[in-house]
Design an enzyme around this catalytic site. Structure first.
Site, mmCIF file in Angstrom:
data_model
loop_
_atom_site.group_PDB
_atom_site.id
_atom_site.type_symbol
_atom_site.label_atom_id
_atom_site.label_comp_id
_atom_site.label_asym_id
_atom_site.label_seq_id
_atom_site.Cartn_x
_atom_site.Cartn_y
_atom_site.Cartn_z
ATOM 1 N N GLU A 156 0.822 -1.215 0.000
ATOM 2 C CA GLU A 156 0.000 0.000 0.000
ATOM 3 C C GLU A 156 0.854 1.263 0.000
ATOM 4 O O GLU A 156 0.588 2.201 -0.759
ATOM 5 C CB GLU A 156 -0.933 0.020 1.224
ATOM 6 C CG GLU A 156 -1.946 -1.115 1.251
ATOM 7 C CD GLU A 156 -1.483 -2.298 2.080
ATOM 8 O OE1 GLU A 156 -2.316 -2.859 2.817
ATOM 9 O OE2 GLU A 156 -0.291 -2.670 1.987
ATOM 10 N N TRP A 207 16.826 -38.966 -14.963
ATOM 11 C CA TRP A 207 15.640 -38.188 -14.579
ATOM 12 C C TRP A 207 14.414 -38.938 -15.049
ATOM 13 O O TRP A 207 14.387 -39.436 -16.186
ATOM 14 C CB TRP A 207 15.654 -36.794 -15.215
ATOM 15 C CG TRP A 207 16.815 -35.970 -14.775
ATOM 16 C CD1 TRP A 207 17.984 -35.782 -15.434
ATOM 17 C CD2 TRP A 207 16.895 -35.209 -13.559
ATOM 18 N NE1 TRP A 207 18.806 -34.957 -14.721
ATOM 19 C CE2 TRP A 207 18.159 -34.590 -13.574
ATOM 20 C CE3 TRP A 207 16.037 -35.007 -12.494
ATOM 21 C CZ2 TRP A 207 18.571 -33.767 -12.526
ATOM 22 C CZ3 TRP A 207 16.455 -34.189 -11.466
ATOM 23 C CH2 TRP A 207 17.699 -33.580 -11.484
#
Length: 358
Positions: free
Chosen positions: A46, A164
């Site tokens: 803000e 992987w």
């Protein structure tokens, strides 16, 4: 409001213990200020958006993704800043449940004659602020569990080979997810098997998540990459009281922060461990396994979000399971999650699940 929410999301993982708030200020149909809470938690969204808007903030509408703060901390309350700037209307989806705010920010704004509207995009805001709200309401961070496996639920072959299973696009997305969390956590088994660094790579970012390893007996490699980088990148190690005091000191000397934890049944008491994380300000933790830690979190009903990456490969029943033993006798005892989204990533499928509450 959706622009404010998107701005706030850019701060996820970097603003703890404060919430990742976004703010957009609109005057006569034009955006005159926009900002998010800065990494580290200050300045707040803000005050930055008001500084951008300057005199144009008078009579404008501020869209804020969480009730503006109402207490004096390191900075004055954002509610006062909005009042002093002459904001005419504040739109915020949800109340901040922190006792120091909890409706007081809205009350201050209304007492100053500012129109306050709540409820807009409430579901999205609650999702984005879930970690902060969990820490405030229950004293622990949100836990996201990531599982990457073959389509038959295996994370490694019978010999332990795992890199992987999923493709490069999935691994890149995992790094982006790491960056949206305060910390990345693994168990001792993963630390031994994979020798990970647990950092965000190839995204061009400078901020890195905190790294956490749970190891009751500190049976993790002293010559591994975590040990070698402990002085350069924050590393917390959660251990039990049975851990060798000499090992505790060695890790401290390497630069790690040691977190002593209660144990139960030969395992670290995860509920008390997460409470310790909350006490230290963590709001979002990304758990990347392995199977024993994943099972322990699921068994304790501590997984809030589950992300599963599934590859088009079969490893068979003698491969290593993505989740360890849960000791279930009946289906009714199984942890349950609701599918919220799914999409293809390269050759893999990613699914997002939310914990079902009774």
């Amino acid at each position: 409001m959706r622009l404010a929410l998107s701005l706030g999301r850019r701060g996820l993982g970097g603003t703890w213990p404060n919430p990742a708030v976004g703010c957009v200020i609109v005057k006569d149909g034009r955006i005159v200020g926009r900002a998010r809470t800065v990494d580290g938690g200050r300045p707040h969204a803000e005050t930055q958006a008001l500084a951008q808007a300057g005199a144009r903030a008078r009579g404008a509408t501020a869209y804020v993704t969480l009730e503006p703060c109402a207490h004096h901390g390191a900075t004055p309350p954002c509610a006062n800043a909005l009042i002093d700037a002459g904001i005419a209307r504040v739109v915020a989806p949800i109340e901040d449940s922190d006792d120091r705010v909890s409706g007081q920010g809205f009350a201050m704004l209304r007492a100053a004659g500012i129109e306050v509207q709540t409820g807009l995009c409430e579901a999205e805001a609650r999702h984005d602020h879930a970690g902060f709200l969990l820490r405030v309401d229950h004293g622990r961070p949100l836990i996201t569990l990531k599982l990457a496996s073959s389509f038959d639920g295996r994370i490694a072959t019978r010999s332990g080979e795992s890199q992987w299973i999923t493709g490069p696009q999935s691994r890149r997305l995992v790094h982006a997810m790491r960056h949206e969390h305060d910390a990345v956590m693994v168990g001792a088994g993963t630390a031994r098997a994979d020798d990970p660094t647990l950092v965000v790579r190839d995204l061009g970012v400078t901020r890195q998540p905190l790294r956490i390893v749970t190891s009751r007996l500190l049976d993790i490699p002293m010559g591994g990459r975590l040990a070698k980088s402990a002085a350069d990148q924050p590393l917390w190690i959660c251990h039990g009281g049975e851990a060798d005091p000499l090992l505790v000191k060695v890790w401290q000397d390497l630069g790690a922060t040691m977190i002593p934890c209660a144990t139960r049944g030969g395992f670290i008491d995860l509920a008390s461990m997460l409470q310790a994380f909350g006490d230290k300000g963590l709001t979002r933790v990304f758990c990347e396994g392995g199977g024993v830690l994943a099972a322990s979190l699921l068994r304790a009903n501590l997984v809030d979000q589950l992300v599963t990456f599934t590859a088009g490969i079969a490893l068979g029943g003698d491969g290593r399971a993505s989740v360890g033993a849960l000791a279930l006798d009946r289906l009714a005892q199984a942890p349950k999650f609701r599918l919220s989204a799914h999409h293809q990533v390269g050759a893999d499928m990613v699914q997002y699940w939310e914990r079902q509450t009774p």
